[in-house]
Motif scaffolding. Structure first.
Motif, PDB file in Angstrom:
ATOM      1  N   VAL A  84       0.858  -1.184   0.000  1.00 17.13           N
ATOM      2  CA  VAL A  84       0.000   0.000   0.000  1.00 17.13           C
ATOM      3  C   VAL A  84       0.893   1.232   0.000  1.00 17.13           C
ATOM      4  O   VAL A  84       1.840   1.320   0.787  1.00 17.13           O
ATOM      5  CB  VAL A  84      -0.933   0.015   1.226  1.00 17.13           C
ATOM      6  CG1 VAL A  84      -1.794   1.272   1.229  1.00 17.13           C
ATOM      7  CG2 VAL A  84      -1.813  -1.229   1.225  1.00 17.13           C
ATOM      8  N   GLY A  85       0.609   2.149  -0.894  1.00 19.51           N
ATOM      9  CA  GLY A  85       1.402   3.365  -0.979  1.00 19.51           C
ATOM     10  C   GLY A  85       1.408   4.121   0.337  1.00 19.51           C
ATOM     11  O   GLY A  85       0.354   4.409   0.907  1.00 19.51           O
ATOM     12  N   ALA A  86       2.592   4.424   0.830  1.00 20.24           N
ATOM     13  CA  ALA A  86       2.713   5.138   2.099  1.00 20.24           C
ATOM     14  C   ALA A  86       2.349   6.603   1.907  1.00 20.24           C
ATOM     15  O   ALA A  86       2.600   7.194   0.858  1.00 20.24           O
ATOM     16  CB  ALA A  86       4.141   5.023   2.636  1.00 20.24           C
ATOM     17  N   HIS A  87       1.770   7.191   2.942  1.00 20.28           N
ATOM     18  CA  HIS A  87       1.431   8.602   2.924  1.00 20.28           C
ATOM     19  C   HIS A  87       2.645   9.431   3.355  1.00 20.28           C
ATOM     20  O   HIS A  87       3.462   8.993   4.162  1.00 20.28           O
ATOM     21  CB  HIS A  87       0.267   8.896   3.871  1.00 20.28           C
ATOM     22  CG  HIS A  87      -1.027   8.310   3.416  1.00 20.28           C
ATOM     23  ND1 HIS A  87      -2.025   9.056   2.828  1.00 20.28           N
ATOM     24  CD2 HIS A  87      -1.499   7.041   3.451  1.00 20.28           C
ATOM     25  CE1 HIS A  87      -3.047   8.282   2.523  1.00 20.28           C
ATOM     26  NE2 HIS A  87      -2.749   7.045   2.897  1.00 20.28           N
ATOM     27  N   THR A  88       2.736  10.618   2.808  1.00 11.52           N
ATOM     28  CA  THR A  88       3.744  11.551   3.286  1.00 11.52           C
ATOM     29  C   THR A  88       3.398  11.972   4.712  1.00 11.52           C
ATOM     30  O   THR A  88       2.286  11.789   5.183  1.00 11.52           O
ATOM     31  CB  THR A  88       3.801  12.786   2.387  1.00 11.52           C
ATOM     32  OG1 THR A  88       2.467  13.314   2.220  1.00 11.52           O
ATOM     33  CG2 THR A  88       4.378  12.459   1.020  1.00 11.52           C
ATOM     34  N   GLY A  89       4.356  12.556   5.365  1.00 10.75           N
ATOM     35  CA  GLY A  89       4.175  12.972   6.755  1.00 10.75           C
ATOM     36  C   GLY A  89       5.106  12.194   7.642  1.00 10.75           C
ATOM     37  O   GLY A  89       6.206  12.651   7.970  1.00 10.75           O
ATOM     38  N   LEU A  90       4.699  11.000   8.031  1.00 14.02           N
ATOM     39  CA  LEU A  90       5.518  10.127   8.864  1.00 14.02           C
ATOM     40  C   LEU A  90       5.454   8.721   8.281  1.00 14.02           C
ATOM     41  O   LEU A  90       4.388   8.136   8.167  1.00 14.02           O
ATOM     42  CB  LEU A  90       5.022  10.125  10.304  1.00 14.02           C
ATOM     43  CG  LEU A  90       5.960   9.527  11.352  1.00 14.02           C
ATOM     44  CD1 LEU A  90       7.220  10.378  11.473  1.00 14.02           C
ATOM     45  CD2 LEU A  90       5.274   9.436  12.706  1.00 14.02           C
ATOM     46  N   LEU A  91       6.614   8.191   7.896  1.00 15.95           N
ATOM     47  CA  LEU A  91       6.654   6.887   7.250  1.00 15.95           C
ATOM     48  C   LEU A  91       6.458   5.767   8.269  1.00 15.95           C
ATOM     49  O   LEU A  91       6.794   5.918   9.440  1.00 15.95           O
ATOM     50  CB  LEU A  91       7.993   6.698   6.543  1.00 15.95           C
ATOM     51  CG  LEU A  91       8.309   7.655   5.391  1.00 15.95           C
ATOM     52  CD1 LEU A  91       9.645   7.305   4.770  1.00 15.95           C
ATOM     53  CD2 LEU A  91       7.209   7.632   4.338  1.00 15.95           C
ATOM     54  N   PRO A  92       5.937   4.618   7.825  1.00 14.47           N
ATOM     55  CA  PRO A  92       5.879   3.453   8.726  1.00 14.47           C
ATOM     56  C   PRO A  92       7.281   2.980   9.054  1.00 14.47           C
ATOM     57  O   PRO A  92       8.255   3.312   8.370  1.00 14.47           O
ATOM     58  CB  PRO A  92       5.098   2.422   7.908  1.00 14.47           C
ATOM     59  CG  PRO A  92       5.269   2.846   6.486  1.00 14.47           C
ATOM     60  CD  PRO A  92       5.366   4.335   6.498  1.00 14.47           C
ATOM     61  N   ALA A  93       7.392   2.183  10.105  1.00 12.57           N
ATOM     62  CA  ALA A  93       8.701   1.701  10.538  1.00 12.57           C
ATOM     63  C   ALA A  93       9.333   0.823   9.467  1.00 12.57           C
ATOM     64  O   ALA A  93       8.656   0.018   8.823  1.00 12.57           O
ATOM     65  CB  ALA A  93       8.555   0.923  11.841  1.00 12.57           C
ATOM     66  N   LEU A  94      10.636   1.006   9.271  1.00 10.75           N
ATOM     67  CA  LEU A  94      11.400   0.204   8.334  1.00 10.75           C
ATOM     68  C   LEU A  94      12.364  -0.688   9.106  1.00 10.75           C
ATOM     69  O   LEU A  94      12.813  -0.333  10.196  1.00 10.75           O
ATOM     70  CB  LEU A  94      12.169   1.095   7.360  1.00 10.75           C
ATOM     71  CG  LEU A  94      11.317   2.004   6.461  1.00 10.75           C
ATOM     72  CD1 LEU A  94      12.211   2.824   5.550  1.00 10.75           C
ATOM     73  CD2 LEU A  94      10.347   1.180   5.622  1.00 10.75           C
ATOM     74  N   THR A  95      12.694  -1.839   8.529  1.00 10.82           N
ATOM     75  CA  THR A  95      13.564  -2.790   9.216  1.00 10.82           C
ATOM     76  C   THR A  95      15.019  -2.539   8.873  1.00 10.82           C
ATOM     77  O   THR A  95      15.362  -2.174   7.749  1.00 10.82           O
ATOM     78  CB  THR A  95      13.187  -4.225   8.828  1.00 10.82           C
ATOM     79  OG1 THR A  95      13.283  -4.367   7.407  1.00 10.82           O
ATOM     80  CG2 THR A  95      11.786  -4.550   9.280  1.00 10.82           C
ATOM     81  N   ALA A  96      15.871  -2.732   9.866  1.00 13.39           N
ATOM     82  CA  ALA A  96      17.314  -2.605   9.715  1.00 13.39           C
ATOM     83  C   ALA A  96      17.969  -3.524  10.739  1.00 13.39           C
ATOM     84  O   ALA A  96      17.288  -4.291  11.425  1.00 13.39           O
ATOM     85  CB  ALA A  96      17.751  -1.157   9.905  1.00 13.39           C
ATOM     86  N   ASN A  97      19.272  -3.452  10.862  1.00 16.96           N
ATOM     87  CA  ASN A  97      19.960  -4.234  11.885  1.00 16.96           C
ATOM     88  C   ASN A  97      19.705  -3.614  13.256  1.00 16.96           C
ATOM     89  O   ASN A  97      19.778  -2.387  13.409  1.00 16.96           O
ATOM     90  CB  ASN A  97      21.459  -4.275  11.606  1.00 16.96           C
ATOM     91  CG  ASN A  97      21.776  -5.174  10.420  1.00 16.96           C
ATOM     92  OD1 ASN A  97      21.056  -6.136  10.161  1.00 16.96           O
ATOM     93  ND2 ASN A  97      22.824  -4.857   9.697  1.00 16.96           N
TER      94      ASN A  97
END
Length: 625
Positions: A495-508
């Motif tokens: 689902v296309g993310a909205h501008t403003g505050l992005l959902p959490a992304l995964t990293a180390n």
């Protein structure tokens, strides 16, 4: 009620300058000496003078009256008069300026934006600041930021106002009002001013401890925009990309919607949703490789807003779900491998998406979804006990949960006894992050706990000690587990993310990553212990990329952010904003103090020029020889 006042009333003493002006005027008055051969001609002049004495006296003193009027206007200007539309003097005024996407709209091609109109209104307030008056400028977008403290420095205020730019986000008045509320605790003020194009939510959940004035600039013109963007997995190895195009109330034209991958045009379609209309479209895209897609709307005529003409999607390459199921769980292995898009992984080191096991060591393996079978989490050993015999039965379960969709377990037989310990209950588990999905007659039977972007499910009884594998709902349950794994891994729907505050992304976990914004700027952020990067601000539409020094980490990812907000695209202006119990009505002018000294000084200059012209137009009187 309009009120007239003076900022410097003591300057009225300057009116005493009229006394020396009058004295100088009469002292310099001299009669011209003229020699005439006869007085006969003067008789008629004397008669006319007697008849027209009042007019002649006025004409003789007209220059004096003009000079006195000029002096009076200058004295009034020095007293700095003002007209105030409110009931009290505004010594401090917070100004909340809308910088959401709709403020970038225009009414005509190449015309001023709504933010330009707002700047003009606020600049008038800055120019008309009187002694002791201060403004504080607050930008209102998805969040709120204070541009200046309370200040009477016109240069500082003007520079902050000029530096304002529009963000590709929806307006959030609640955040701006909360910021103003916090400012009022240390520096009280009676009123605040909201400047917007009116593209606001009609109900705002915020406290209002001050009077709010709502100044509305004219809304934008005709507009078409993208208001939805998503993609779903198909069974043939392709993505189905969905888009929605809507028009504002003034929209009458059509547009071409293009689907692009970089500079490559994949497909295009004509759209014409009409005034306040909606048109949905879909495209099919090959899913064998990851792709970064752009939906680009190209209107055939004037379009008020450009921020909603682009939408972005980052799609992963489609692949099967990698599943590890404990060798002893034969019923689970058969049910899982029967599902589409599933590959069973038996290697102990290979990367997997789903782990299903009754072995504690297996459940430590990294995966998006964990499903434990007959394993009691050590965190709840003080609240729940498991006994070999005694039996349990299902009394209630969450049918709306995705794991249990279309799964009937009402008459399930369980040989193990799952019980609450004395004085323990559901709230004790909720305090530790667990949610009870299935309730037994003596205790919980199935638990859920979120873990970063993943999820852990705990079947507290062993499935082999129940009739679950023999139920028709068992294959459905296995299918739901696969569907949950696909969704959590981004392999089912994007689902296309909205501008403003992005959902959490995964990293180390606990590692810093670099976020590259669409404008080329960078920011460094820290992933938490669960490997999530949270709170990524996205004021501009485009692709946001996570970069790490190690190219094999999960942090090398991209996420597309788009405006896709119906309210911003429709450019609808509301006349009233309901802030809790208070209704705020829009107006076209700000209730402020309007200084009159510039106007009075201008009138004084005009009259002074008239006096100069009149005084120099009289013909010179000479003497006869």
């Amino acid at each position: 009620m309009n009120m007239l006042g003076f900022h410097a009333a003591t300057a009225a003493w300057l009116a005493a300058l009229a006394i020396p002006l009058i004295a100088v005027y009469f002292l310099k008055l001299k009669r011209a000496r003229v020699e005439l051969p006869s007085l006969v001609l003067w008789r008629q002049v004397m008669n006319d003078q007697r008849v027209n004495a009042p007019f002649q006296r006025f004409r003789r003193n007209l220059l004096l009256w003009l000079q006195l009027l000029t002096l009076a206007l200058l004295v009034l200007a020095a007293m700095q008069p003002f007209i105030h539309g409110g009931a009290e003097r505004l010594d401090r005024l917070p100004v909340l300026i809308d910088v959401s996407a709709s403020m970038g709209a225009r009414t005509v091609a190449n015309g001023p934006t709504r933010l330009d109109e707002a700047r003009h209104k606020v600049q008038e307030l800055i120019d008309n600041l009187g002694p002791g008056q201060q403004l504080s400028l607050i930008a209102m977008g998805q969040d709120a930021r204070r541009l200046t403290g309370f200040s009477d420095d016109r240069r500082e205020l003007s520079q902050a106002l000029t530096a304002l730019t529009v963000d590709d986000v929806a307006a959030n008045p609640a955040a701006a009002l909360q910021l103003a509320q916090a400012m009022g605790r240390s520096t009280p003020f009676p009123r605040a001013l909201l400047v917007s194009d009116g593209n606001l939510p009609e109900v705002v959940d915020a406290d209002l401890a001050f009077h709010l004035d709502y100044l509305r600039v004219p809304p934008g013109g005709a507009n078409l925009g993208l208001t939805a963007c998503s993609a779903q997995r198909r069974g043939d190895g392709r993505w189905e990309v969905f888009a929605a195009v809507e028009g504002s109330a003034l929209a009458t034209g059509s547009a071409m919607l293009e689907l692009r991958h970089g500079d490559q045009l994949l497909a295009s379609r004509a759209v014409a949703p009409g005034p306040s209309g909606l048109e949905r479209l879909s495209f099919r895209v090959d899913g064998s490789a990851a792709s970064e897609l752009e939906l680009r709307l190209i209107p055939d005529r004037f379009d008020a807003l450009s921020a909603d003409d682009h939408a972005y999607l980052a799609l992963p390459a489609l692949r099967p779900v990698r599943v590890f199921a404990a060798p002893g769980l034969t019923t689970w292995r058969r049910a899982l491998t029967a599902q589409a898009d599933v590959v069973m992984v038996d290697s102990a080191t290979a990367e997997v998406d789903l782990v299903v096991s009754d072995n504690v060591a297996d459940l430590q393996r990294p995966a998006i979804i964990h499903l434990s079978i007959g394993v009691l989490p050590p965190e709840i050993s003080a609240e729940v006990t498991v006994q070999i015999d005694g039996g349990s039965k299902v009394v209630d379960y969450r049918k709306s949960d995705l794991l249990l969709t279309h799964v009937a377990i009402d008459d399930l037989l369980i040989s193990q006894r799952i019980s609450w310990t004395p004085s323990a209950g559901e709230k004790d588990l909720e305090s530790k992050g667990f949610i009870v999905l299935v309730h037994g007659d003596r205790g919980p039977l199935l638990l859920q706990r979120a873990r970063g972007v993943g999820m852990d499910y705990h079947l507290l009884f062993h499935s082999d000690q129940s009739t679950l594998p023999f139920r028709l709902g068992f294959p459905v349950l296995a299918g739901n587990v696969i569907a949950l794994t696909l969704r959590a891994s981004g392999q089912d729907e994007v689902v296309g993310a909205h501008t403003g505050l992005l959902p959490a992304l995964t990293a180390n976990p606990d590692q810093s990553v670099e976020v590259q914004r669409p404008d080329g700027s960078h920011a460094t952020m820290l992933a938490d212990h669960a490997g999530l990067v949270r709170g990524i601000a996205a004021p501009r539409a485009g692709f946001y990329r996570l970069r790490d020094s190690n190219p094999t980490t999960k942090a090398n990812a991209a996420l597309g952010a788009s405006l896709i907000d119906r309210r911003e695209t429709q450019l609808t202006a509301v006349d009233h904003v309901q802030v809790r119990e208070v209704a705020v009505t829009a107006g076209e002018s700000a209730p402020s103090e309007y200084g009159l000294w510039r106007l009075l000084a201008l009138f004084a200059l005009v009259i002074a020029l008239c006096e100069w012209w009149y005084g120099h137009r009289q013909p010179l009187v000479g003497t006869s020889s």
